[in-house]
Write an enzyme that holds these catalytic residues in place. Structure first.
Site, mmCIF file in Angstrom:
data_model
loop_
_atom_site.group_PDB
_atom_site.id
_atom_site.type_symbol
_atom_site.label_atom_id
_atom_site.label_comp_id
_atom_site.label_asym_id
_atom_site.label_seq_id
_atom_site.Cartn_x
_atom_site.Cartn_y
_atom_site.Cartn_z
ATOM 1 C CG HIS A 1 -105.690 -29.131 -10.171
ATOM 2 N ND1 HIS A 1 -106.794 -28.196 -10.226
ATOM 3 C CD2 HIS A 1 -105.083 -29.137 -11.257
ATOM 4 C CE1 HIS A 1 -106.416 -27.814 -11.418
ATOM 5 N NE2 HIS A 1 -105.312 -28.210 -11.885
ATOM 6 C CD GLU B 1 -106.620 -31.318 -13.348
ATOM 7 O OE1 GLU B 1 -107.327 -30.332 -13.820
ATOM 8 O OE2 GLU B 1 -105.414 -31.462 -13.631
#
Length: 502
Positions: free
Chosen positions: A377, A352
């Site tokens: 993510h 992320e």
């Protein structure tokens, strides 16, 4: 075998292509074949659609062409400015009706809309509020005037404060601003990642005093499941730190108590809604902690999973990745289950970040080294060819949260999201919403819209949506027999959705 044969065909056709380029115009038939082969690799590219599904797919394609010609194009605009445009979209309205399977990446403190938190939780008796020096708020339920705590020296009973102000609607709106990132001027209020993350973390802290009050927590969990089911979601995996809960008289309950509440609420909700598959918790701790603290948390998670095997799915580390400690920093703590000869599934947030080449950027590889079940993510995964290859071979799905990535300033125009590469290659993906209440959303429909219309572009189709929804059950932490049950139930809902939209 089939995959190898397909690769051989593509290679052969590619060779023919280059041979013919030398001495003549390429054969249009070869071009068409290459295009079909490439399309078959994308997410949903090998899904066979029924005649009824093909009709809906053609309608979706037509709608998408219209929206991609529109100005402004919603996925190219900050979500806070595009939300009202998305809500008018015929594609979005269809996505709301679509059975989306499971939400596999949502944090507990942002599960329920802030409207409910403010208009329900803060109107309960004995709710106190405090305004801090850094322009944040704290809430606390007590049967007497609270003692100073959490940087708060002056607590006011909310009921009394509302009566003094005389404008409850305006006051409630101001409280909501402390619990969400949503604003009409996102670029002005959040010029960089540091500022948006600071507000993000303050909102988590502000909500904590409400959510950890035992009576609110019960209703909060139930309301969260209601909001998901309203968006045609049938299963949830919730990231939660399992904060200790408290009673009006100050009694404190431990994490096992919280898990018992969660278990009771799930049981009641399933009884009230037989088509709901259930929910599980991924225990999470903040990556700002020290190694010894994380080691203790891992030990505790092992014990809680042993005591609550149907509820506890595994373990994760959360918090801002760019400013937090790396997974490798915690290698001693994270190796503990293997050292003890026990299994604790990991569901690591990793990648992320857009800081390519940093130590934090290596979290993607380290998550795989620690055998993560999914990658939260995975924004940076497209820049890691080896990690991408490993995760694909191991069927480690990426939990794609488009709106979160945009609001937290990893990407501005979602057409440029690196997940476009993953989708074009058919990498294992699921769609989730991360922190819906922070972004002014509920459920998954908004994130599905951004992924389908923005990240996927014109080439994604109904097969893409079908595969993404089914993936959410396939890549869940459910045991095999419950996955089969879930997929059968989802397929029944999908068939009904197709039938009702003819």
């Amino acid at each position: 075998m089939v995959h190898s044969l397909l690769q051989a065909v593509v290679t052969y056709v590619s060779l023919l292509w280059f041979v013919r380029v030398i001495d003549a115009m390429p054969d249009p038939a070869q071009r068409q074949l290459l295009m079909r082969q490439e399309a078959s690799r994308q997410t949903g590219g090998r899904v066979t659609l029924t005649p009824a599904e093909q009709r809906i797919d053609a309608y979706l394609h037509q709608l998408k062409e219209q929206e991609m010609r529109a100005a402004p194009f919603p996925p190219a605009v900050h979500f806070f400015k595009a939300k009202h445009l998305i809500e008018k979209s015929s594609i979005f309205k269809l996505l709301q009706k679509m059975p989306k399977g499971a939400a596999l990446h949502i944090h507990k403190s942002t599960l329920v809309s802030v409207d409910w938190l403010v208009t329900n939780a803060t109107y309960r008796p004995n709710c106190y509020i405090c305004f801090t020096w850094d322009n944040s708020v704290r809430f606390f339920f007590s049967d007497r005037q609270p003692f100073p705590r959490w940087d708060c020296f002056y607590w006011q009973l909310l009921e009394t404060l509302r009566a003094k102000i005389g404008d409850p609607t305006g006051f409630d709106k101001s409280l909501m601003q402390h619990l969400t990132l949503f604003t009409e001027d996102p670029e002005g209020e959040y010029p960089n990642q540091d500022i948006v993350w600071e507000k993000f973390e303050k909102a988590f802290i502000a909500a904590a005093g409400l959510i950890t009050h035992t009576p609110v927590l019960r209703d909060y969990f139930y309301r969260g499941l209601e909001e998901l089911q309203h968006d045609n979601i049938m299963y949830l995996e919730l990231r939660s730190g399992l904060s200790k809960t408290y009673e009006l008289d100050g009694t404190i309950h431990d994490k096992a108590w919280t898990l018992n509440i969660f278990q009771e609420v799930i049981k009641k909700f399933k009884a009230d809604h037989p088509d709901f598959l259930g929910a599980r918790i991924i225990i999470s701790v903040n990556r700002a902690l020290g190694v010894s603290e994380v080691k203790d948390a891992v030990k505790e998670a092992i014990q809680l999973q042993k005591n609550f095997p149907d509820v506890v799915a595994g373990f994760d580390m959360v918090g801002r990745e760019d400013s937090g400690r790396t997974l490798w920093y915690f290698r001693e703590a994270l190796s503990l289950p293997a050292d003890l000869g026990v299994t604790l599934p990991y569901f690591f947030h990793a990648g992320e970040t857009d800081d390519e080449g940093t130590d934090v950027d290596q979290n993607i590889l380290d998550a795989l080294l620690f055998n993560t079940t999914r990658i939260g993510h995975g924004y940076a995964l497209a820049h890691h060819p080896l990690a991408k290859e490993i995760s694909r071979k191991r069927n480690v799905a990426v939990e794609l949260c488009p709106i979160s990535n945009q609001v937290l300033k990893l990407v501005s125009d979602l057409r440029n999201h690196p997940a476009a590469v993953l989708m074009s290659e058919g990498h294992p993906l699921v769609i989730s919403s991360d922190d819906p209440s922070m972004f002014g959303t509920t459920g998954l429909s908004y994130d599905f819209y951004e992924a389908f219309v923005g990240i996927g572009g014109l080439k994604t189709n109904l097969g893409t949506l079908k595969e993404l929804a089914a993936n959410s059950i396939k890549y869940s932490s459910l045991p095999a027999h419950l996955k089969e049950t879930g997929l059968a139930l989802w397929q029944k809902q999908w068939d009904a959705f197709i039938s009702s939209n003819q």
